[in-house]
Scaffold this motif. Structure first.
Motif, PDB file in Angstrom:
ATOM      1  N   LEU A  95      -2.902  -8.101   2.928  1.00  0.00           N
ATOM      2  CA  LEU A  95      -2.185  -7.281   4.020  1.00  0.00           C
ATOM      3  C   LEU A  95      -2.749  -6.015   4.236  1.00  0.00           C
ATOM      4  CD1 LEU A  95       0.448  -7.320   6.146  1.00  0.00           C
ATOM      5  CD2 LEU A  95       1.521  -5.889   4.262  1.00  0.00           C
ATOM      6  N   TYR A  96      -3.227  -5.384   3.177  1.00  0.00           N
ATOM      7  CA  TYR A  96      -3.777  -4.010   3.389  1.00  0.00           C
ATOM      8  C   TYR A  96      -5.219  -4.176   4.026  1.00  0.00           C
ATOM      9  CZ  TYR A  96      -0.209  -0.818   1.923  1.00  0.00           C
ATOM     10  OH  TYR A  96       1.028  -0.153   1.937  1.00  0.00           O
ATOM     11  N   LYS A  97      -6.098  -4.965   3.208  1.00  0.00           N
ATOM     12  CA  LYS A  97      -7.118  -5.363   4.003  1.00  0.00           C
ATOM     13  C   LYS A  97      -7.172  -5.921   5.503  1.00  0.00           C
ATOM     14  CE  LYS A  97      -9.152  -7.042  -0.560  1.00  0.00           C
ATOM     15  NZ  LYS A  97      -9.579  -8.295  -1.293  1.00  0.00           N
ATOM     16  N   ASP A  98      -6.292  -6.727   5.814  1.00  0.00           N
ATOM     17  CA  ASP A  98      -6.082  -6.766   7.437  1.00  0.00           C
ATOM     18  C   ASP A  98      -5.646  -5.774   8.238  1.00  0.00           C
ATOM     19  OD1 ASP A  98      -6.738  -9.583   6.584  1.00  0.00           O
ATOM     20  OD2 ASP A  98      -4.787 -10.087   6.627  1.00  0.00           O
ATOM     21  N   ILE A  99      -4.865  -4.722   7.746  1.00  0.00           N
ATOM     22  CA  ILE A  99      -4.372  -3.764   8.455  1.00  0.00           C
ATOM     23  C   ILE A  99      -5.592  -2.897   8.621  1.00  0.00           C
ATOM     24  CG2 ILE A  99      -3.114  -1.608   8.264  1.00  0.00           C
ATOM     25  CD1 ILE A  99      -0.765  -3.373   7.180  1.00  0.00           C
ATOM     26  N   GLU A 100      -6.476  -2.747   7.491  1.00  0.00           N
ATOM     27  CA  GLU A 100      -7.569  -1.612   7.738  1.00  0.00           C
ATOM     28  C   GLU A 100      -8.675  -2.048   8.629  1.00  0.00           C
ATOM     29  OE1 GLU A 100     -10.984   0.208   4.763  1.00  0.00           O
ATOM     30  OE2 GLU A 100      -9.810  -1.336   3.867  1.00  0.00           O
ATOM     31  N   LYS A 101      -8.867  -3.344   8.781  1.00  0.00           N
ATOM     32  CA  LYS A 101      -9.882  -4.074   9.794  1.00  0.00           C
ATOM     33  C   LYS A 101      -9.293  -3.868  11.044  1.00  0.00           C
ATOM     34  CE  LYS A 101     -11.585  -7.985   7.100  1.00  0.00           C
ATOM     35  NZ  LYS A 101     -11.605  -9.206   7.082  1.00  0.00           N
ATOM     36  N   GLU A 102      -7.954  -3.802  11.237  1.00  0.00           N
ATOM     37  CA  GLU A 102      -7.287  -3.501  12.822  1.00  0.00           C
ATOM     38  C   GLU A 102      -7.147  -2.122  12.966  1.00  0.00           C
ATOM     39  OE1 GLU A 102      -5.636  -4.539  16.262  1.00  0.00           O
ATOM     40  OE2 GLU A 102      -6.624  -5.948  14.818  1.00  0.00           O
ATOM     41  N   SER A 103      -6.486  -1.326  12.062  1.00  0.00           N
ATOM     42  CA  SER A 103      -6.152   0.202  12.438  1.00  0.00           C
ATOM     43  C   SER A 103      -6.847   1.126  11.628  1.00  0.00           C
ATOM     44  CB  SER A 103      -4.576   0.250  12.095  1.00  0.00           C
ATOM     45  OG  SER A 103      -3.845  -0.623  12.721  1.00  0.00           O
TER      46      SER A 103
ATOM     47  N   LEU B 290       3.964 -15.829 -11.931  1.00  0.00           N
ATOM     48  CA  LEU B 290       3.251 -16.430 -10.811  1.00  0.00           C
ATOM     49  C   LEU B 290       3.775 -15.570  -9.563  1.00  0.00           C
ATOM     50  CD1 LEU B 290       1.660 -18.874  -9.544  1.00  0.00           C
ATOM     51  CD2 LEU B 290       3.695 -20.524  -9.575  1.00  0.00           C
ATOM     52  N   GLN B 291       5.360 -15.504  -9.327  1.00  0.00           N
ATOM     53  CA  GLN B 291       5.721 -14.885  -8.133  1.00  0.00           C
ATOM     54  C   GLN B 291       4.981 -13.350  -8.039  1.00  0.00           C
ATOM     55  OE1 GLN B 291       9.820 -14.933  -7.278  1.00  0.00           O
ATOM     56  NE2 GLN B 291       9.945 -16.899  -8.369  1.00  0.00           N
ATOM     57  N   ARG B 292       4.922 -12.763  -9.072  1.00  0.00           N
ATOM     58  CA  ARG B 292       4.356 -11.364  -8.950  1.00  0.00           C
ATOM     59  C   ARG B 292       2.729 -11.420  -8.623  1.00  0.00           C
ATOM     60  NH1 ARG B 292       5.045  -6.926  -7.673  1.00  0.00           N
ATOM     61  NH2 ARG B 292       6.873  -6.894  -8.939  1.00  0.00           N
ATOM     62  N   GLU B 293       2.029 -12.487  -9.104  1.00  0.00           N
ATOM     63  CA  GLU B 293       0.613 -12.402  -8.831  1.00  0.00           C
ATOM     64  C   GLU B 293       0.551 -13.124  -7.254  1.00  0.00           C
ATOM     65  OE1 GLU B 293      -0.620 -15.439 -11.407  1.00  0.00           O
ATOM     66  OE2 GLU B 293      -0.931 -14.198 -13.044  1.00  0.00           O
ATOM     67  N   GLU B 294       1.436 -13.733  -6.763  1.00  0.00           N
ATOM     68  CA  GLU B 294       1.379 -14.141  -5.370  1.00  0.00           C
ATOM     69  C   GLU B 294       1.933 -12.997  -4.355  1.00  0.00           C
ATOM     70  OE1 GLU B 294       4.417 -17.468  -5.138  1.00  0.00           O
ATOM     71  OE2 GLU B 294       2.678 -19.017  -5.856  1.00  0.00           O
ATOM     72  N   LEU B 295       2.834 -12.193  -4.826  1.00  0.00           N
ATOM     73  CA  LEU B 295       3.142 -11.104  -3.934  1.00  0.00           C
ATOM     74  C   LEU B 295       2.132 -10.057  -4.368  1.00  0.00           C
ATOM     75  CD1 LEU B 295       5.435  -9.623  -2.452  1.00  0.00           C
ATOM     76  CD2 LEU B 295       6.275  -8.902  -4.607  1.00  0.00           C
ATOM     77  N   ASP B 296       1.718  -9.783  -5.261  1.00  0.00           N
ATOM     78  CA  ASP B 296       0.472  -8.807  -5.257  1.00  0.00           C
ATOM     79  C   ASP B 296      -0.745  -9.178  -4.192  1.00  0.00           C
ATOM     80  OD1 ASP B 296       1.987  -7.356  -6.871  1.00  0.00           O
ATOM     81  OD2 ASP B 296       0.838  -7.824  -8.772  1.00  0.00           O
ATOM     82  N   ALA B 297      -1.228 -10.482  -4.582  1.00  0.00           N
ATOM     83  CA  ALA B 297      -2.110 -10.980  -3.694  1.00  0.00           C
ATOM     84  C   ALA B 297      -1.985 -10.984  -1.899  1.00  0.00           C
ATOM     85  CB  ALA B 297      -2.510 -12.366  -3.960  1.00  0.00           C
ATOM     86  N   PHE B 298      -0.605 -11.052  -1.818  1.00  0.00           N
ATOM     87  CA  PHE B 298      -0.148 -11.039  -0.185  1.00  0.00           C
ATOM     88  C   PHE B 298      -0.139  -9.549   0.214  1.00  0.00           C
ATOM     89  CE2 PHE B 298       3.125  -9.960   2.819  1.00  0.00           C
ATOM     90  CZ  PHE B 298       2.922 -10.819   3.816  1.00  0.00           C
ATOM     91  N   ILE B 299       0.164  -8.657  -0.463  1.00  0.00           N
ATOM     92  CA  ILE B 299       0.150  -7.295  -0.252  1.00  0.00           C
ATOM     93  C   ILE B 299      -1.377  -6.617  -0.304  1.00  0.00           C
ATOM     94  CG2 ILE B 299       0.667  -4.968  -1.155  1.00  0.00           C
ATOM     95  CD1 ILE B 299       3.365  -5.754  -2.379  1.00  0.00           C
TER      96      ILE B 299
END
Length: 410
Positions: A284-292, A272-281
């Protein structure tokens, strides 16, 4: 390569290599060949550049990197906050960040920052005594600042080279006790004819390159002239420097965020923690791509003695990367390589390698001045010299960022 103590030149190879450069022909020049059997996934060698430099726009936009080895200086969290434009972001598992700010040092005269005392000393011994701006660091009238500003006004992002790579070559020779040794080292990189040099200069600087190149040469001379290197400051010699960095310069990319992600991937976590961390990452990259967009890394380029001997293939058997978050280049086998076999990398990215033979060679001719004759291209020799509508459209959108090798992987 042996080094003389106190001459700032150091050995360029790191660790035990499994390859050597050999002369192939006058048309093809050198190639890199395996000296023993190499298994898929094995490191062929790790190499330190002869000289390297961060791109100027990259540095101006606060992509903070060690002025010598290009190691990212921000923590992973700071890196993500800047790329997102969100200072409130908190990364989980902060202990997985490898950045050691307590080791960072600055030049006491010009305040450029290094990741360690070792890098500050290495830069000082090789080139920084000549290039240190001291209290003139922010003086726009200083010759070196004028040179850098002129370069930025001619070579906008996406960047593929830096005038400071050439400046560090000059400064290295000027500082060296054994100047001839360094001149010989730089001369080992592939040189081009005058016509080819003009083609490379044109590609780097655009349609008005002749006027731009002359302005750069005058500013380069004002800032760095040295009698022993007088040829490099002539119009012909200055073009040859452009040809040297244009055809041999290797892109370098570093990222503390990428290092953190790799470290998190290696964590042994409950499902469960692995799935949550992978989803967070992933988010994060999707949001960064939109911004930068695609500009995620600290980026620069370097000259690597062994790597520069690697010829291109559209079906490479090796690839380069920078897993140490600095300028150390790792060449890794993509498949089993037998002793005596040539080791080839690709000058094209993954998407470009999947395009037609005609499209691949169009890119290679325009940017590296050769037509590929690798097994894939020979097998497709009878294919029509046309591209699909989709490829034609893509060709119109090709920019310089796509023309670097797949070598900013971190």
């Amino acid at each position: 390569m042996a080094a003389a103590a106190g001459d700032g030149r150091g050995g360029f190879g790191v660790g035990v290599g499994a390859a050597e450069a050999r002369f192939i022909s006058s048309a093809k020049g050198k190639g890199l060949f395996a000296t023993r059997s190499i298994r898929k996934g094995e490191a062929v060698f790790v190499e330190k550049p002869v000289v390297s430099s961060q791109f100027l726009w990259n540095a101006l936009y606060n992509y903070r990197a060690c002025d010598h080895c290009l190691r990212a200086l921000e923590t992973a969290e700071e890196n993500a906050q800047r790329l997102l434009g969100r200072s409130s972001l908190v990364l989980p598992h902060p202990e997985q960040c490898s950045i050691r700010k307590d080791l960072h040092q600055q030049c006491p005269r010009c305040q450029v920052t290094y990741c360690s005392a070792e890098c500050r000393q290495a830069a000082l011994e090789q080139y920084h005594q000549v290039l240190c701006l001291g209290p003139s660091h922010d003086d726009p009238t200083h010759p070196l600042n004028k040179l850098q500003e002129a370069w930025r006004n001619m070579h906008y992002p996406p960047e593929t080279s830096s005038i400071m790579l050439m400046a560090r070559m000059v400064a290295t020779v000027k500082q060296a006790k054994d100047k001839d040794w360094w001149i010989k080292a730089f001369s080992q990189f592939c040189s081009k004819t005058a016509n080819e040099e003009e083609e490379i200069a044109h590609k780097l600087l655009g349609d008005k390159f002749k006027g731009q190149l002359e302005l750069l040469r005058l500013l380069f001379t004002e800032a760095l002239y040295d009698e022993q290197l007088s040829r490099w400051f002539t119009p012909e010699g200055f073009r040859s420097l452009f040809a040297l960095v244009g055809t041999n310069g290797q892109g370098i990319g570093t990222s503390s965020l990428s290092q953190w992600v790799h470290a998190c991937d290696a964590l042994d976590l409950p499902m469960l923690q692995r799935e949550e961390l992978d989803a967070f990452i992933d988010q994060l990259y999707k949001d960064i791509e939109k911004e930068s967009g695609e500009f995620l890394n600290c980026e620069g380029s370097g000259l690597y003695m062994l790597q520069s001997c690697c010829n291109h293939s559209c079906i490479p058997n090796a690839e380069t990367s920078f897993p140490d978050n600095n300028f150390l280049l790792h060449l890794t086998a993509l498949e089993d390589i037998e002793a005596g076999e040539e080791i080839c990398i690709s000058y094209l990215d993954c998407c470009q390698r999947e395009r037609s033979r005609h499209s691949r060679n169009k890119i290679l001719r325009e940017n590296y001045l050769f037509t590929c004759s690798c097994p894939k291209c020979l097998a497709q020799a009878d294919d029509p010299d046309v591209t699909s509508d989709e490829e034609e459209e893509a060709e119109g959108e090709t920019d310089d960022a796509e023309l670097e090798d797949e070598m900013t992987d971190v």
